[in-house]
Design a protein around this motif. Structure first.
Motif, PDB file in Angstrom:
ATOM      1  N   HIS A   5      65.302  82.658 -33.354  1.00 45.37           N
ATOM      2  CA  HIS A   5      64.122  83.162 -32.972  1.00 45.37           C
ATOM      3  C   HIS A   5      63.265  82.666 -34.386  1.00 45.37           C
ATOM      4  O   HIS A   5      61.926  82.345 -34.155  1.00 45.37           O
ATOM      5  N   LYS A   8      62.480  79.027 -34.670  1.00 51.01           N
ATOM      6  CA  LYS A   8      61.602  78.475 -33.418  1.00 51.01           C
ATOM      7  C   LYS A   8      60.227  78.890 -33.834  1.00 51.01           C
ATOM      8  O   LYS A   8      59.266  78.264 -33.721  1.00 51.01           O
ATOM      9  N   THR A   9      60.004  80.077 -34.350  1.00 52.39           N
ATOM     10  CA  THR A   9      58.643  80.383 -34.712  1.00 52.39           C
ATOM     11  C   THR A   9      58.080  79.653 -35.936  1.00 52.39           C
ATOM     12  O   THR A   9      56.973  79.282 -35.855  1.00 52.39           O
ATOM     13  N   TRP A  10      58.875  79.383 -37.022  1.00 57.65           N
ATOM     14  CA  TRP A  10      58.606  78.240 -37.893  1.00 57.65           C
ATOM     15  C   TRP A  10      58.067  77.134 -37.255  1.00 57.65           C
ATOM     16  O   TRP A  10      56.614  76.648 -37.560  1.00 57.65           O
ATOM     17  N   PHE A  11      58.665  76.493 -36.232  1.00 57.21           N
ATOM     18  CA  PHE A  11      58.225  75.212 -35.643  1.00 57.21           C
ATOM     19  C   PHE A  11      56.983  75.454 -34.853  1.00 57.21           C
ATOM     20  O   PHE A  11      56.171  74.464 -34.765  1.00 57.21           O
ATOM     21  N   GLU A  12      57.004  76.459 -34.152  1.00 54.06           N
ATOM     22  CA  GLU A  12      55.647  76.872 -33.309  1.00 54.06           C
ATOM     23  C   GLU A  12      54.317  76.839 -34.345  1.00 54.06           C
ATOM     24  O   GLU A  12      53.309  76.182 -33.892  1.00 54.06           O
ATOM     25  N   LYS A  13      54.441  77.428 -35.249  1.00 51.72           N
ATOM     26  CA  LYS A  13      53.476  77.821 -36.568  1.00 51.72           C
ATOM     27  C   LYS A  13      52.990  76.219 -36.660  1.00 51.72           C
ATOM     28  O   LYS A  13      51.773  75.938 -37.012  1.00 51.72           O
ATOM     29  N   TRP A  14      53.987  75.261 -37.168  1.00 50.22           N
ATOM     30  CA  TRP A  14      53.594  73.993 -37.584  1.00 50.22           C
ATOM     31  C   TRP A  14      53.038  73.355 -36.228  1.00 50.22           C
ATOM     32  O   TRP A  14      52.148  72.684 -36.345  1.00 50.22           O
ATOM     33  N   ASP A  15      53.583  73.258 -35.040  1.00 51.21           N
ATOM     34  CA  ASP A  15      52.894  72.754 -33.879  1.00 51.21           C
ATOM     35  C   ASP A  15      51.439  73.285 -33.879  1.00 51.21           C
ATOM     36  O   ASP A  15      50.780  72.220 -33.405  1.00 51.21           O
ATOM     37  N   GLU A  16      51.300  74.578 -34.151  1.00 51.18           N
ATOM     38  CA  GLU A  16      49.882  75.068 -33.967  1.00 51.18           C
ATOM     39  C   GLU A  16      49.166  74.865 -35.184  1.00 51.18           C
ATOM     40  O   GLU A  16      47.610  74.984 -34.964  1.00 51.18           O
ATOM     41  N   THR A  58      54.554  66.527 -34.150  1.00 48.03           N
ATOM     42  CA  THR A  58      55.530  66.826 -33.197  1.00 48.03           C
ATOM     43  C   THR A  58      57.006  66.859 -33.435  1.00 48.03           C
ATOM     44  O   THR A  58      57.159  65.873 -34.407  1.00 48.03           O
TER      45      THR A  58
END
Length: 120
Positions: A5, A8-16, A58
């Motif tokens: 988790h 996944k949060t790490w990648f979500e923050k970069w995506d955003e 991405t």
């Protein structure tokens, strides 16, 4: 928070593009072929000063191995139409934050002396 988790949060923050809220510890350390960055403040400052090189990616996640306090993820980062980087990263976790990342990827041309010969 479990490792999967958190990663996944790490990648979500970069995506955003929300690098100011990455789940990293104050003593965060990031090691890559470019060297080691010590400290959350130093890391965020480096990103801030080089946003064109850090943001707008991405991510295609290929594999992930997750344990209680560490993870390894293999992915391809793509920026625009012409840039793709294959990466493997180790994540080390403490107190529900990423404390360290060790990243492996190729950053340039292979020197002539290191190229493999092709027997024909």
């Amino acid at each position: 928070m479990e490792a999967e988790h958190l990663v996944k949060t790490w990648f979500e923050k970069w995506d955003e593009g929300d690098f100011l809220h990455l789940p990293i510890a104050d003593n965060f350390k990031h090691t890559s072929p470019f060297g080691t960055i010590d400290g959350k403040h130093a890391y965020l400052n480096l990103v801030q000063e080089n946003m064109d090189k850090f943001l707008g990616y991405t991510f295609e996640i290929h594999d992930g191995i997750y344990k209680a306090r560490q993870a390894c993820v293999r992915y391809t980062a793509k920026q625009g139409e012409g840039f793709a980087l294959d990466v493997s990263e180790w994540y080390y976790i403490r107190n529900n934050l990423i404390e360290e990342i060790v990243a492996y990827y190729h950053i340039g041309e292979i020197r002539q002396a290191r190229q493999l010969s092709n027997p024909e």
